[in-house]
Design an enzyme around this catalytic site. Sequence first.
Site, short mmCIF file in Angstrom:
data_model
loop_
_atom_site.label_atom_id
_atom_site.label_comp_id
_atom_site.label_asym_id
_atom_site.label_seq_id
_atom_site.Cartn_x
_atom_site.Cartn_y
_atom_site.Cartn_z
NE ARG A 75 -3.83 -0.89 2.38
CZ ARG A 75 -4.90 -1.16 1.62
NH1 ARG A 75 -5.32 -0.28 0.75
NH2 ARG A 75 -5.54 -2.28 1.74
CB ILE A 102 -8.06 1.26 2.46
CG1 ILE A 102 -9.48 0.71 2.59
CG2 ILE A 102 -7.53 1.77 3.80
CD1 ILE A 102 -9.59 -0.50 3.48
CG LEU A 103 -6.51 6.59 -0.05
CD1 LEU A 103 -7.26 7.91 -0.20
CD2 LEU A 103 -5.52 6.39 -1.18
CG ASN A 117 -14.86 9.17 -0.46
OD1 ASN A 117 -14.77 8.78 -1.62
ND2 ASN A 117 -15.39 8.42 0.50
CG HIS A 119 -19.67 6.40 1.89
ND1 HIS A 119 -18.92 5.27 1.60
CD2 HIS A 119 -20.65 6.00 2.73
CE1 HIS A 119 -19.42 4.24 2.25
NE2 HIS A 119 -20.47 4.66 2.95
CB SER A 146 -22.22 11.50 3.09
OG SER A 146 -23.34 10.96 3.77
CG LEU A 154 -13.06 3.07 5.02
CD1 LEU A 154 -12.30 3.47 3.77
CD2 LEU A 154 -13.25 1.57 5.08
CG ASP A 155 -16.29 5.21 3.81
OD1 ASP A 155 -15.77 5.86 2.89
OD2 ASP A 155 -16.57 4.00 3.74
CD GLU A 184 -23.46 8.46 -5.23
OE1 GLU A 184 -22.29 8.55 -5.65
OE2 GLU A 184 -23.98 7.37 -4.93
C1 GRF Z 1 -21.09 5.66 -6.41
O1 GRF Z 1 -22.22 5.30 -5.64
C2 GRF Z 1 -20.02 6.20 -5.50
O2 GRF Z 1 -20.52 6.94 -4.44
C3 GRF Z 1 -19.41 4.91 -5.04
O3 GRF Z 1 -19.26 4.20 -6.22
C4 GRF Z 1 -20.44 4.40 -6.99
C5 GRF Z 1 -20.09 4.45 -8.45
O4 GRF Z 1 -19.76 5.71 -8.87
N1 GRF Z 1 -18.32 5.08 -4.16
P1 GRF Z 1 -19.25 6.15 -10.29
O5 GRF Z 1 -20.33 5.86 -11.33
O6 GRF Z 1 -17.98 5.39 -10.64
O7 GRF Z 1 -19.01 7.63 -10.15
#
Ligand code: GRF
Length: 220
Positions: A75, A102-103, A117, A119, A146, A154-155, A184
């Site tokens: 990582r 995961i970073l 990010n 989520h 969110s 994480l998140d 989103e």
């Molecule tokens: C989205 O719901 C995003 O929030 C999640 O992955 C899904 C796919 O997103 N983490 P996208 O079409 O690659 O932007």
Amino acid sequence: MSDINPAPAAERMPIVVLISGGGTNLQALIDDAASVAPYRVVGVISNRPGVRGLERAATAGIPVRVIDHQQFDGRERFDEALANAIDQLAPQLVVLAGFMRILTDRFVQHFDGRMINIHPSLLPAFQGLHTHQRALASGADRHGASVHFVTGELDGGPVIAQAAVAVARDDDADTLAARVLEREHQLLPQVVRWFADGELTLAGEQVMLNGKPLATPVQL
Ligand code: GRF
């Protein structure tokens, strides 16, 4: 870049978007940046080769890079290469849009206060994976997405804004995910606009919006 935004490119905040897949959130940012938005996407980096999001960026004339995590021994090495690639693009904001890695703490520290990010849950509910199934299984009548600043947890970083949808009786994980995803695509560009306009900052762990501490996430 094929954009029709009337603001000179140099006046718009450079952002880099990290993806792992389809890139529909990336597309929402590309489309928003092509309008009057105060930011421009200067690079897209994927940790997976061959994903649709890379095509979306290429179609928009945005430079792309693939940094395949599978080619790295651990990582730390991957994150170091990723951080270097981002720094070369000199963005003022890094946006994780469907970026499924995961970073390390070191990486997160490096971009402290300038990385967000998206989520797919109403955080703090359902951190981690399979959020739509878990929301349905819990019997929740609301679900959503969110956008938060990224911290070591994480998140778990401070939430900036959320968009909610009602859970329907006949929803399955796919129908629910599709409705959340639509929201989103409005939520993420809005938050990036705030940041690019200088209205949104992070002070320690505190989200500041328009110079005031944000007590609860903005509901869009
Ligand atoms: C989205 O719901 C995003 O929030 C999640 O992955 C899904 C796919 O997103 N983490 P996208 O079409 O690659 O932007």
